[in-house]
Design a protein around this motif. Structure first.
Motif, PDB file in Angstrom:
ATOM      1  N   LYS A  71     -29.524  43.821   4.678  1.00 61.37           N
ATOM      2  CA  LYS A  71     -30.260  42.828   3.908  1.00 61.37           C
ATOM      3  C   LYS A  71     -29.375  42.353   2.756  1.00 61.37           C
ATOM      4  CE  LYS A  71     -32.558  46.166   0.843  1.00 61.37           C
ATOM      5  NZ  LYS A  71     -33.853  46.597   0.263  1.00 61.37           N
ATOM      6  N   GLY A  72     -29.583  41.102   2.334  1.00 59.98           N
ATOM      7  CA  GLY A  72     -28.805  40.555   1.230  1.00 59.98           C
ATOM      8  C   GLY A  72     -27.517  39.906   1.706  1.00 59.98           C
ATOM      9  N   GLU A  73     -26.591  39.724   0.776  1.00 55.35           N
ATOM     10  CA  GLU A  73     -25.314  39.065   1.072  1.00 55.35           C
ATOM     11  C   GLU A  73     -24.152  39.899   0.553  1.00 55.35           C
ATOM     12  OE1 GLU A  73     -22.865  34.872   0.182  1.00 55.35           O
ATOM     13  OE2 GLU A  73     -24.656  35.395  -0.971  1.00 55.35           O
ATOM     14  N   LEU A  74     -23.289  40.311   1.464  1.00 56.83           N
ATOM     15  CA  LEU A  74     -22.064  41.024   1.102  1.00 56.83           C
ATOM     16  C   LEU A  74     -20.943  40.011   0.900  1.00 56.83           C
ATOM     17  CD1 LEU A  74     -20.250  43.610   0.930  1.00 56.83           C
ATOM     18  CD2 LEU A  74     -19.992  43.428   3.414  1.00 56.83           C
ATOM     19  N   LYS A  75     -20.187  40.192  -0.188  1.00 57.85           N
ATOM     20  CA  LYS A  75     -18.992  39.386  -0.424  1.00 57.85           C
ATOM     21  C   LYS A  75     -17.779  40.300  -0.340  1.00 57.85           C
ATOM     22  CE  LYS A  75     -20.256  35.093  -1.794  1.00 57.85           C
ATOM     23  NZ  LYS A  75     -19.647  33.835  -1.366  1.00 57.85           N
ATOM     24  N   HIS A  76     -16.796  39.874   0.451  1.00 58.22           N
ATOM     25  CA  HIS A  76     -15.602  40.676   0.716  1.00 58.22           C
ATOM     26  C   HIS A  76     -14.351  39.885   0.347  1.00 58.22           C
ATOM     27  CE1 HIS A  76     -12.670  43.089   3.077  1.00 58.22           C
ATOM     28  NE2 HIS A  76     -12.149  41.909   3.339  1.00 58.22           N
ATOM     29  N   ARG A  77     -13.385  40.583  -0.262  1.00 59.84           N
ATOM     30  CA  ARG A  77     -12.055  40.003  -0.500  1.00 59.84           C
ATOM     31  C   ARG A  77     -11.024  41.104  -0.357  1.00 59.84           C
ATOM     32  NH1 ARG A  77     -11.028  36.797  -6.008  1.00 59.84           N
ATOM     33  NH2 ARG A  77     -11.091  38.902  -6.874  1.00 59.84           N
ATOM     34  N   ASP A  78      -9.882  40.806   0.284  1.00 61.12           N
ATOM     35  CA  ASP A  78      -8.853  41.831   0.456  1.00 61.12           C
ATOM     36  C   ASP A  78      -7.469  41.250   0.246  1.00 61.12           C
ATOM     37  OD1 ASP A  78      -7.852  40.732   2.952  1.00 61.12           O
ATOM     38  OD2 ASP A  78      -9.640  41.556   3.919  1.00 61.12           O
ATOM     39  N   SER A  79      -6.463  42.118   0.334  1.00 61.35           N
ATOM     40  CA  SER A  79      -5.090  41.717   0.058  1.00 61.35           C
ATOM     41  C   SER A  79      -4.501  40.822   1.134  1.00 61.35           C
ATOM     42  CB  SER A  79      -4.212  42.964  -0.137  1.00 61.35           C
ATOM     43  OG  SER A  79      -4.429  43.925   0.882  1.00 61.35           O
ATOM     44  N   MET A  80      -5.247  40.594   2.230  1.00 62.97           N
ATOM     45  CA  MET A  80      -4.820  39.635   3.252  1.00 62.97           C
ATOM     46  C   MET A  80      -5.472  38.265   3.053  1.00 62.97           C
ATOM     47  SD  MET A  80      -4.888  41.997   6.718  1.00 62.97           S
ATOM     48  CE  MET A  80      -6.594  42.501   6.467  1.00 62.97           C
ATOM     49  N   HIS A  81      -6.549  38.215   2.233  1.00 63.02           N
ATOM     50  CA  HIS A  81      -7.298  36.979   2.028  1.00 63.02           C
ATOM     51  C   HIS A  81      -7.562  36.790   0.535  1.00 63.02           C
ATOM     52  CE1 HIS A  81      -8.474  38.676   5.983  1.00 63.02           C
ATOM     53  NE2 HIS A  81      -8.344  37.443   6.396  1.00 63.02           N
ATOM     54  N   ASN A  82      -7.252  35.625   0.020  1.00 64.32           N
ATOM     55  CA  ASN A  82      -7.479  35.351  -1.399  1.00 64.32           C
ATOM     56  C   ASN A  82      -8.922  34.959  -1.693  1.00 64.32           C
ATOM     57  OD1 ASN A  82      -4.794  35.813  -2.240  1.00 64.32           O
ATOM     58  ND2 ASN A  82      -4.189  33.776  -1.541  1.00 64.32           N
ATOM     59  N   ASP A  83      -9.592  34.363  -0.718  1.00 65.34           N
ATOM     60  CA  ASP A  83     -10.945  33.859  -0.931  1.00 65.34           C
ATOM     61  C   ASP A  83     -11.997  34.919  -0.600  1.00 65.34           C
ATOM     62  OD1 ASP A  83      -9.913  31.353  -1.609  1.00 65.34           O
ATOM     63  OD2 ASP A  83      -9.930  30.683   0.489  1.00 65.34           O
ATOM     64  N   VAL A  87     -20.531  38.138   4.288  1.00 66.82           N
ATOM     65  CA  VAL A  87     -20.944  38.856   5.501  1.00 66.82           C
ATOM     66  C   VAL A  87     -22.442  39.080   5.374  1.00 66.82           C
ATOM     67  CG1 VAL A  87     -20.463  40.782   7.037  1.00 66.82           C
ATOM     68  CG2 VAL A  87     -18.709  40.051   5.408  1.00 66.82           C
ATOM     69  N   LEU A  88     -23.205  38.539   6.324  1.00 62.70           N
ATOM     70  CA  LEU A  88     -24.653  38.507   6.222  1.00 62.70           C
ATOM     71  C   LEU A  88     -25.305  39.437   7.235  1.00 62.70           C
ATOM     72  CD1 LEU A  88     -25.025  34.625   5.905  1.00 62.70           C
ATOM     73  CD2 LEU A  88     -25.042  36.308   4.046  1.00 62.70           C
ATOM     74  N   PRO A  89     -26.581  39.775   7.041  1.00 60.51           N
ATOM     75  CA  PRO A  89     -27.300  40.544   8.062  1.00 60.51           C
ATOM     76  C   PRO A  89     -27.208  39.844   9.410  1.00 60.51           C
ATOM     77  CG  PRO A  89     -28.581  40.448   6.048  1.00 60.51           C
ATOM     78  CD  PRO A  89     -27.413  39.529   5.841  1.00 60.51           C
ATOM     79  N   GLY A  90     -26.967  40.630  10.457  1.00 58.23           N
ATOM     80  CA  GLY A  90     -26.697  40.061  11.774  1.00 58.23           C
ATOM     81  C   GLY A  90     -25.221  40.012  12.080  1.00 58.23           C
ATOM     82  N   GLU A  91     -24.401  40.079  11.029  1.00 57.57           N
ATOM     83  CA  GLU A  91     -22.951  40.126  11.210  1.00 57.57           C
ATOM     84  C   GLU A  91     -22.452  41.563  11.062  1.00 57.57           C
ATOM     85  OE1 GLU A  91     -20.796  36.220   9.837  1.00 57.57           O
ATOM     86  OE2 GLU A  91     -22.079  36.898   8.194  1.00 57.57           O
ATOM     87  N   VAL A  92     -21.264  41.801  11.600  1.00 59.81           N
ATOM     88  CA  VAL A  92     -20.574  43.080  11.454  1.00 59.81           C
ATOM     89  C   VAL A  92     -19.158  42.790  11.010  1.00 59.81           C
ATOM     90  CG1 VAL A  92     -19.787  45.173  12.639  1.00 59.81           C
ATOM     91  CG2 VAL A  92     -21.985  44.158  13.251  1.00 59.81           C
ATOM     92  N   GLN A  93     -18.644  43.627  10.124  1.00 64.22           N
ATOM     93  CA  GLN A  93     -17.288  43.466   9.590  1.00 64.22           C
ATOM     94  C   GLN A  93     -16.459  44.685   9.967  1.00 64.22           C
ATOM     95  OE1 GLN A  93     -16.329  44.963   5.572  1.00 64.22           O
ATOM     96  NE2 GLN A  93     -16.305  42.810   4.992  1.00 64.22           N
ATOM     97  N   GLU A 105     -15.656  44.825  -2.481  1.00 66.42           N
ATOM     98  CA  GLU A 105     -16.929  44.544  -1.813  1.00 66.42           C
ATOM     99  C   GLU A 105     -18.003  44.445  -2.886  1.00 66.42           C
ATOM    100  OE1 GLU A 105     -17.196  44.295   1.523  1.00 66.42           O
ATOM    101  OE2 GLU A 105     -15.227  45.050   2.125  1.00 66.42           O
ATOM    102  N   ILE A 106     -18.706  43.296  -2.967  1.00 66.44           N
ATOM    103  CA  ILE A 106     -19.725  43.124  -3.993  1.00 66.44           C
ATOM    104  C   ILE A 106     -20.987  42.513  -3.393  1.00 66.44           C
ATOM    105  CG2 ILE A 106     -17.987  42.840  -5.822  1.00 66.44           C
ATOM    106  CD1 ILE A 106     -18.708  39.827  -5.817  1.00 66.44           C
ATOM    107  N   ASN A 107     -22.080  42.669  -4.125  1.00 63.81           N
ATOM    108  CA  ASN A 107     -23.320  41.994  -3.783  1.00 63.81           C
ATOM    109  C   ASN A 107     -23.184  40.535  -4.208  1.00 63.81           C
ATOM    110  OD1 ASN A 107     -25.938  40.994  -3.583  1.00 63.81           O
ATOM    111  ND2 ASN A 107     -26.892  42.855  -4.378  1.00 63.81           N
ATOM    112  N   GLY A 108     -23.279  39.624  -3.249  1.00 64.70           N
ATOM    113  CA  GLY A 108     -23.095  38.212  -3.541  1.00 64.70           C
ATOM    114  C   GLY A 108     -24.318  37.522  -4.102  1.00 64.70           C
ATOM    115  N   GLN A 134     -14.725  39.698  11.493  1.00 62.95           N
ATOM    116  CA  GLN A 134     -16.173  39.789  11.395  1.00 62.95           C
ATOM    117  C   GLN A 134     -16.790  38.896  12.464  1.00 62.95           C
ATOM    118  OE1 GLN A 134     -16.227  37.997   7.264  1.00 62.95           O
ATOM    119  NE2 GLN A 134     -18.092  37.005   8.060  1.00 62.95           N
ATOM    120  N   LYS A 135     -18.035  39.209  12.831  1.00 57.87           N
ATOM    121  CA  LYS A 135     -18.678  38.485  13.926  1.00 57.87           C
ATOM    122  C   LYS A 135     -20.186  38.577  13.779  1.00 57.87           C
ATOM    123  CE  LYS A 135     -19.038  38.570  19.024  1.00 57.87           C
ATOM    124  NZ  LYS A 135     -18.836  37.134  19.261  1.00 57.87           N
ATOM    125  N   ALA A 136     -20.878  37.509  14.151  1.00 59.59           N
ATOM    126  CA  ALA A 136     -22.336  37.487  14.147  1.00 59.59           C
ATOM    127  C   ALA A 136     -22.864  37.918  15.510  1.00 59.59           C
ATOM    128  CB  ALA A 136     -22.840  36.090  13.806  1.00 59.59           C
TER     129      ALA A 136
END
Length: 239
Positions: A71-83, A87-93, A105-108, A134-136
């Protein structure tokens, strides 16, 4: 068939204020000598994260990390991606940490709590090139049938995310009264099954919301749904 039962109330618990964390296995300040891992499955954390809060930038290496938002909205950023990536419910990362990666990883959301499962699986290859995906997955595609989310990068399975381990992560939503038969990959594999919600019967054991069972030394087992239920299966080599 060998089973180990992990009741929801017996999990490790940490209240950090902004984070309410339940640990199926020893993690951070929670240690139980009988709950270090289940085969190659090292971590299954059931986290609730307060609005706008989360995990600041930190490193990982040589671990396969899978996140399933509930539930809710996950926000992800890593050293391979600047933006930041949502990642939403129904998706997997998935994230293969390999030779080393930094991520946040933060609550968006500014007003809604974020709920998620975080899974760590020990890889069968060390020091691989880090990768992220990631994929829905449609909820309708797991109604009374198995929906495969994650498989080995060495396996030609269409539609699933890939990790560096001979593992399978899958889900099913069973209606009350339905029976499902789970077939294991091989005699060296085991399955850690968590009841996300509902109530099921496995090997004469009643498992309710967030109860789990580790099953090994069998090629097949049955799950009987007592109530409408959602199940998470993590199948891994037993090492």
């Amino acid at each position: 068939m060998k089973t180990v039962i992990h009741k929801a109330e017996d999990r490790g618990f940490a209240n950090h204020g902004w984070l309410q964390a339940n640990h199926s296995f020893s993690f951070a300040n929670y240690f139980d000598k009988d709950k270090i891992q289940f085969g190659a499955l090292r971590v299954l954390n059931d986290d609730i994260i307060a609005p706008k809060m989360g995990f600041g930038t930190h490193p990982h290496d040589n671990m396969e990390i899978i996140t399933i938002p509930l539930k809710g909205e996950l926000k992800h950023r890593d050293s391979m991606h600047n933006d930041w990536q949502s990642v939403l419910p129904g998706e997997v990362q998935i994230m293969s940490a390999g030779t080393g990666i930094q991520h946040s990883e933060i609550n968006g959301s500014a007003n809604e709590h974020l709920g998620l499962f975080q899974i760590w699986i020990m890889p069968n290859k060390q020091n691989v090139t880090p990768r992220y995906d990631q994929k829905a997955f449609e909820e309708a595609d797991r109604k009374n049938k198995l929906q495969v989310l994650v498989t080995s990068i060495d396996e030609d399975h269409k539609g699933s995310l890939k990790i560096h381990q001979n593992a399978v992560i899958s889900r099913i939503d069973l209606e009350a009264g339905k029976t499902f038969e789970y077939q294991l990959k091989s005699d060296i594999h085991g399955v850690y099954m968590m009841t996300v919600y509902g109530e099921v019967l496995v090997a004469d054991e009643s498992l309710q919301s967030r109860d789990a069972v580790g099953i090994s030394e069998t090629d097949v087992f049955k799950v009987n749904a007592i109530a409408d239920s959602s199940l998470l299966f993590i199948e891994i080599p037993m090492l």
